[in-house]
Motif scaffolding. Structure first.
Motif, PDB file in Angstrom:
ATOM      1  N   CYS A 123       0.975  -1.151   0.210  1.00 27.57           N
ATOM      2  CA  CYS A 123       0.065  -0.084  -0.114  1.00 27.57           C
ATOM      3  C   CYS A 123       1.026   1.280   0.105  1.00 27.57           C
ATOM      4  O   CYS A 123       1.847   1.294   0.869  1.00 27.57           O
TER       5      CYS A 123
ATOM      6  N   ASP B 149      -2.836   3.729  -3.735  1.00 25.16           N
ATOM      7  CA  ASP B 149      -2.965   2.142  -4.425  1.00 25.16           C
ATOM      8  C   ASP B 149      -2.743   0.980  -3.227  1.00 25.16           C
ATOM      9  O   ASP B 149      -1.695   0.926  -2.895  1.00 25.16           O
ATOM     10  N   TRP B 150      -3.784   0.415  -2.778  1.00 20.37           N
ATOM     11  CA  TRP B 150      -3.817  -0.573  -1.876  1.00 20.37           C
ATOM     12  C   TRP B 150      -4.371  -1.700  -2.368  1.00 20.37           C
ATOM     13  O   TRP B 150      -5.432  -1.833  -2.609  1.00 20.37           O
ATOM     14  N   TYR B 151      -3.655  -2.890  -2.489  1.00 22.57           N
ATOM     15  CA  TYR B 151      -4.306  -4.109  -2.836  1.00 22.57           C
ATOM     16  C   TYR B 151      -3.578  -5.284  -2.046  1.00 22.57           C
ATOM     17  O   TYR B 151      -2.546  -5.097  -1.592  1.00 22.57           O
ATOM     18  N   ASP B 152      -4.303  -6.403  -2.173  1.00 18.28           N
ATOM     19  CA  ASP B 152      -3.826  -7.688  -1.671  1.00 18.28           C
ATOM     20  C   ASP B 152      -3.794  -8.701  -3.020  1.00 18.28           C
ATOM     21  O   ASP B 152      -4.572  -8.908  -3.525  1.00 18.28           O
ATOM     22  N   TYR B 153      -2.552  -9.224  -2.987  1.00 19.22           N
ATOM     23  CA  TYR B 153      -2.226 -10.201  -4.136  1.00 19.22           C
ATOM     24  C   TYR B 153      -2.066 -11.506  -3.513  1.00 19.22           C
ATOM     25  O   TYR B 153      -1.306 -11.692  -2.770  1.00 19.22           O
TER      26      TYR B 153
ATOM     27  N   VAL C  24      -5.312 -10.437  -8.104  1.00 20.48           N
ATOM     28  CA  VAL C  24      -5.667  -9.480  -6.933  1.00 20.48           C
ATOM     29  C   VAL C  24      -6.800  -9.891  -6.293  1.00 20.48           C
ATOM     30  O   VAL C  24      -7.884 -10.010  -6.999  1.00 20.48           O
TER      31      VAL C  24
ATOM     32  N   GLN D 158      -8.588  -4.748  -4.058  1.00 22.90           N
ATOM     33  CA  GLN D 158      -7.951  -3.364  -4.376  1.00 22.90           C
ATOM     34  C   GLN D 158      -8.691  -1.875  -4.198  1.00 22.90           C
ATOM     35  O   GLN D 158      -9.806  -1.956  -4.716  1.00 22.90           O
TER      36      GLN D 158
ATOM     37  N   THR E  43     -10.039   2.433  -9.198  1.00 22.36           N
ATOM     38  CA  THR E  43     -10.303   0.845  -9.238  1.00 22.36           C
ATOM     39  C   THR E  43     -10.960   0.556  -8.039  1.00 22.36           C
ATOM     40  O   THR E  43     -10.452   0.837  -6.967  1.00 22.36           O
TER      41      THR E  43
END
Length: 238
Positions: A50, A59-63, A68, A71, A116
């Motif tokens: 993040c 932009d914060w996401y968990d992959y 993903v 996000q 997004t």
């Protein structure tokens, strides 16, 4: 170029419900800079970065390989290098309302406009609080650090097991200015921590003894702060 980050080995904790709060001030714009918490899982190519992207948006996401799983990228840009931002990330994937499972607050206001949005599934386990994995702050760390944050950071809280909104960590003064709560009344949970409260110490102030170490670079203390004299870490700040 920034090259400072903090790290500690994390124990097992709540991966569905948690909060991260940080006060930060930017120095450089237009580059990918991670100021969130990232936990190493290089073997499985999983991570949860993040920060600000090259367009200066959050932009914060968990992959979770190969895709993903959650996000948020803001429409709003953050280009004020003279101001302190208070940013809170709140997660509760047990919430039946999909849009309420990942929340971002900036200076007390919840962000609601996103370029997004990918909502995590119900009861999804984020890549955080994974036992024996390295937790880093101030850089995106998988097998090695990158995307260092260039600026100053102060009063960093991580809450294990509760999703708080921004009012747990800040409040409006009589002039309508968002200000810091230096000793918030929160329940940190097992893996929770509170660092960079007094000086440039990475000793946990939550009572959990979840202390950090300086993984690289130099941790410094500056007079520039979100309110009165607060600790910072950075490249000549972080």
């Amino acid at each position: 170029m920034a090259n400072t980050y903090l790290s500690r080995t994390q124990g097992t904790g709540n991966r569905k419900t948690w909060t991260y709060s940080v006060w930060l001030k930017r120095s450089i714009l237009g580059t990918n800079q991670n100021w969130g918490i990232t936990q190493e899982d290089a073997a499985n190519n999983n991570a949860m970065p993040c920060g600000f992207n090259s367009s200066d948006k959050i932009d914060w996401y968990d992959y979770n390989a190969p895709s993903v799983s959650g996000q948020l990228i803001t429409n709003r840009v953050f280009r004020d290098t003279s101001a302190w931002y208070h940013i809170v990330l709140a997660v509760d994937t047990t919430n039946a309302t999909a849009d309420d499972r990942m929340k971002i607050y900036v200076n007390g206001v919840q962000e609601t406009s996103f370029a997004t949005r990918v909502n995590p599934s119900l009861n999804y386990d984020f890549n955080i609080n994974v036992n024996t994995k390295l937790l880093s702050l101030g850089a995106y760390y998988t097998s090695s650090p990158s995307s260092y944050f260039d600026g100053s950071m102060s009063h960093i809280h991580f809450i294990d097991g509760t999703a708080y909104d921004a009012t747990a960590f800040g409040e409006y003064d009589a002039n309508g200015v968002w200000t810091i709560k230096t000793s918030p009344s929160v329940t940190y949970g097992t893996n929770g921590f509170f660092i960079l409260k007094d000086g440039n110490s990475v000793t946990d102030q939550s009572g959990n003894s979840n202390n950090f170490t300086v993984g690289g670079g130099t941790l410094t203390n500056t007079e520039d702060n979100p309110s009165n004299v607060f600790p910072t870490f950075g490249n000549g700040n972080i």
